[in-house]
Design a protein around this motif. Sequence first.
Motif, PDB file in Angstrom:
ATOM      1  N   ARG A  18       0.843  -1.192   0.000  1.00  0.00           N
ATOM      2  CA  ARG A  18       0.000   0.000   0.000  1.00  0.00           C
ATOM      3  C   ARG A  18       0.883   1.248   0.000  1.00  0.00           C
ATOM      4  NH1 ARG A  18      -5.299   0.783   1.151  1.00  0.00           N
ATOM      5  NH2 ARG A  18      -5.911   2.836   1.888  1.00  0.00           N
ATOM      6  N   VAL A  19       0.474   2.270  -0.749  1.00  0.00           N
ATOM      7  CA  VAL A  19       1.303   3.449  -0.967  1.00  0.00           C
ATOM      8  C   VAL A  19       0.639   4.685  -0.371  1.00  0.00           C
ATOM      9  CG1 VAL A  19       2.305   4.946  -2.729  1.00  0.00           C
ATOM     10  CG2 VAL A  19       2.280   2.474  -3.062  1.00  0.00           C
ATOM     11  N   ASP A  20       1.432   5.493   0.341  1.00  0.00           N
ATOM     12  CA  ASP A  20       0.965   6.800   0.816  1.00  0.00           C
ATOM     13  C   ASP A  20       1.346   7.823  -0.256  1.00  0.00           C
ATOM     14  OD1 ASP A  20       0.273   9.120   2.043  1.00  0.00           O
ATOM     15  OD2 ASP A  20       1.617   8.902   3.767  1.00  0.00           O
ATOM     16  N   ALA A  21       0.440   8.102  -1.175  1.00  0.00           N
ATOM     17  CA  ALA A  21       0.741   8.977  -2.304  1.00  0.00           C
ATOM     18  C   ALA A  21       1.102  10.388  -1.863  1.00  0.00           C
ATOM     19  CB  ALA A  21      -0.453   9.013  -3.259  1.00  0.00           C
ATOM     20  N   ASP A  22       0.447  10.875  -0.793  1.00  0.00           N
ATOM     21  CA  ASP A  22       0.718  12.241  -0.339  1.00  0.00           C
ATOM     22  C   ASP A  22       2.161  12.401   0.129  1.00  0.00           C
ATOM     23  OD1 ASP A  22      -1.853  12.952  -0.922  1.00  0.00           O
ATOM     24  OD2 ASP A  22      -2.596  12.677   1.125  1.00  0.00           O
ATOM     25  N   ALA A  23       2.758  11.315   0.611  1.00  0.00           N
ATOM     26  CA  ALA A  23       4.149  11.388   1.072  1.00  0.00           C
ATOM     27  C   ALA A  23       5.133  11.304  -0.082  1.00  0.00           C
ATOM     28  CB  ALA A  23       4.420  10.249   2.064  1.00  0.00           C
ATOM     29  N   LEU A  24       4.700  10.750  -1.195  1.00  0.00           N
ATOM     30  CA  LEU A  24       5.599  10.555  -2.341  1.00  0.00           C
ATOM     31  C   LEU A  24       5.589  11.724  -3.313  1.00  0.00           C
ATOM     32  CD1 LEU A  24       5.090   6.803  -3.319  1.00  0.00           C
ATOM     33  CD2 LEU A  24       7.153   7.851  -2.384  1.00  0.00           C
ATOM     34  N   TRP A  25       4.417  12.308  -3.544  1.00  0.00           N
ATOM     35  CA  TRP A  25       4.279  13.294  -4.615  1.00  0.00           C
ATOM     36  C   TRP A  25       3.621  14.575  -4.106  1.00  0.00           C
ATOM     37  CZ3 TRP A  25       2.172   8.187  -5.862  1.00  0.00           C
ATOM     38  CH2 TRP A  25       3.099   7.389  -6.538  1.00  0.00           C
ATOM     39  N   ALA A  26       3.876  15.653  -4.821  1.00  0.00           N
ATOM     40  CA  ALA A  26       3.288  16.946  -4.484  1.00  0.00           C
ATOM     41  C   ALA A  26       1.778  16.916  -4.701  1.00  0.00           C
ATOM     42  CB  ALA A  26       3.931  18.036  -5.336  1.00  0.00           C
ATOM     43  N   PRO A  27       1.042  17.862  -4.109  1.00  0.00           N
ATOM     44  CA  PRO A  27      -0.411  17.891  -4.313  1.00  0.00           C
ATOM     45  C   PRO A  27      -0.766  18.116  -5.785  1.00  0.00           C
ATOM     46  CG  PRO A  27       0.249  19.296  -2.472  1.00  0.00           C
ATOM     47  CD  PRO A  27       1.508  18.894  -3.167  1.00  0.00           C
ATOM     48  N   ARG A  28      -1.904  17.577  -6.170  1.00  0.00           N
ATOM     49  CA  ARG A  28      -2.379  17.810  -7.533  1.00  0.00           C
ATOM     50  C   ARG A  28      -2.856  19.252  -7.662  1.00  0.00           C
ATOM     51  NH1 ARG A  28      -6.355  18.507 -11.155  1.00  0.00           N
ATOM     52  NH2 ARG A  28      -6.611  17.030 -12.894  1.00  0.00           N
ATOM     53  N   PRO A  29      -2.452  19.946  -8.736  1.00  0.00           N
ATOM     54  CA  PRO A  29      -2.964  21.305  -8.937  1.00  0.00           C
ATOM     55  C   PRO A  29      -4.436  21.268  -9.327  1.00  0.00           C
ATOM     56  CG  PRO A  29      -1.613  20.627 -10.802  1.00  0.00           C
ATOM     57  CD  PRO A  29      -1.470  19.562  -9.759  1.00  0.00           C
ATOM     58  N   GLU A  30      -5.117  22.367  -9.126  1.00  0.00           N
ATOM     59  CA  GLU A  30      -6.526  22.458  -9.504  1.00  0.00           C
ATOM     60  C   GLU A  30      -6.651  22.596 -11.018  1.00  0.00           C
ATOM     61  OE1 GLU A  30      -8.399  25.584  -7.402  1.00  0.00           O
ATOM     62  OE2 GLU A  30      -8.047  24.722  -5.406  1.00  0.00           O
ATOM     63  N   GLY A  31      -7.837  22.256 -11.516  1.00  0.00           N
ATOM     64  CA  GLY A  31      -8.111  22.431 -12.937  1.00  0.00           C
ATOM     65  C   GLY A  31      -7.600  21.277 -13.779  1.00  0.00           C
ATOM     66  N   MET A  32      -7.567  21.516 -15.090  1.00  0.00           N
ATOM     67  CA  MET A  32      -7.145  20.491 -16.038  1.00  0.00           C
ATOM     68  C   MET A  32      -5.659  20.184 -15.877  1.00  0.00           C
ATOM     69  SD  MET A  32      -9.709  19.467 -17.874  1.00  0.00           S
ATOM     70  CE  MET A  32     -11.334  19.954 -18.463  1.00  0.00           C
ATOM     71  N   LEU A  33      -5.315  18.909 -16.006  1.00  0.00           N
ATOM     72  CA  LEU A  33      -3.921  18.477 -15.846  1.00  0.00           C
ATOM     73  C   LEU A  33      -3.544  17.536 -16.991  1.00  0.00           C
ATOM     74  CD1 LEU A  33      -1.340  18.404 -14.054  1.00  0.00           C
ATOM     75  CD2 LEU A  33      -2.313  16.359 -12.969  1.00  0.00           C
ATOM     76  N   VAL A  34      -2.450  17.872 -17.683  1.00  0.00           N
ATOM     77  CA  VAL A  34      -1.899  17.036 -18.749  1.00  0.00           C
ATOM     78  C   VAL A  34      -0.642  16.360 -18.222  1.00  0.00           C
ATOM     79  CG1 VAL A  34      -0.891  16.994 -21.059  1.00  0.00           C
ATOM     80  CG2 VAL A  34      -2.800  18.513 -20.571  1.00  0.00           C
TER      81      VAL A  34
END
Length: 404
Positions: A18-34
């Motif tokens: 099981r992975v703690d995504a918040d500890a690995l990667w930065a927060p997702r920005p708001e809006g559309m994401l490519v």
Amino acid sequence: MYRQLALSIAVGLKPGRRVDADALWAPRPEGMLVWLHAASAPDLAALLHLIPRLETLEPIPSVLLTMQEGLGCPGALPDHVMVEHPPQDTLAQTTAFVQHFKPDMGLYCGAPLRQTLLWAMERQKVPLTLTNASASELDPPGFRFDRAAQQALAQCFDHIICKDDLAARRINKLRGAKAPAIPLGRLEEGSVAPSADPIKLEALRPALAGRPVWLAAETRPGEEPMVAEAQRQMTRFSHRLLSVIAPDDPSRGIGLAETLRAQGWHVALRSKDDPITEDVQVVVVDVCGELGLWYRLAPITFVGSSLVPGFGGQDPFAPAALGSALLYGPNVGNYLDSYSRLVNAGGARIVKDASSLAQGLQLLLAPDKAAAQAHAAWEVASRGAEVTDRVLEILQEQLDEKAF
């Protein structure tokens, strides 16, 4: 369900923990994401040139950029671009990555394909486009027991852009009802040329008028003595020849200028606004952001970080896009495909030391030779424009679909 099963066979899925995504990667920005992924150094260079063009899309999406391990840091990027390490090749990591960032669409550039990550994107119904597609990656030669898995992998992508008709035919045998692969060529590095200050450009032209000029760009400490020696050899044939040296790190410029002066050269240092008078033989560029200026002013560019090993070369398409004839050293492993295409088109010439650099300069000082080589390089650098335009069309269509 059949496609997911076939894909799971293809990638040999490892569940992982099981992975703690918040500890690995930065927060997702708001809006559309490519999501953009580069599989090699030339693919990364292509995506870095594409990123400014994404600002023409409506709405302007945020960008998540990942790349194959070992490609290093891509340098300064706009605020709306975030760089993250890709997930480990396990089901848990890739699923956590996709669920954390929830990309609205993805553009995968080059090979190798990260099959587990693509499978995770497929499960989350992320529309995917593949550029610089390799037929051998999707359709390996020889008899295959896992043909269904290869078909499922090829069908992960909503759109595939490949280099030629042969690659398209091989890939389309795997595509089923999916949109056929398009043989437009490669998404390449030369679609965006570096900018230049127009005021500086016009101020420098009179000082250089009538003088032959060549640029040594992104040079490393071990190369600069060879550049100086090539300039010394060339002054026997062209006493007014001006050498412009732009070290890879502008902070080294002052020390480089002092070394050259101690050797008897007349040097102008850009950070000091030294005038480029008739007796100046070498200009040292120690000001950030001036390479685009000198690519426009110098009809010949030696692309540095290539004569000495350990650096892998530099992107050749920036000077090529601005009409400069190219010389380069043998150590260009990070951009081997790019230089091969330029050489095959007659747009670049390899040199190995100070003497062969001087020989290359002597050849290109003939205006017709330099113009022919520069035009060939420019044509190669411009070929990615059609692919870039098609990629932007696809992304805009996907953005429009997401808006409804």
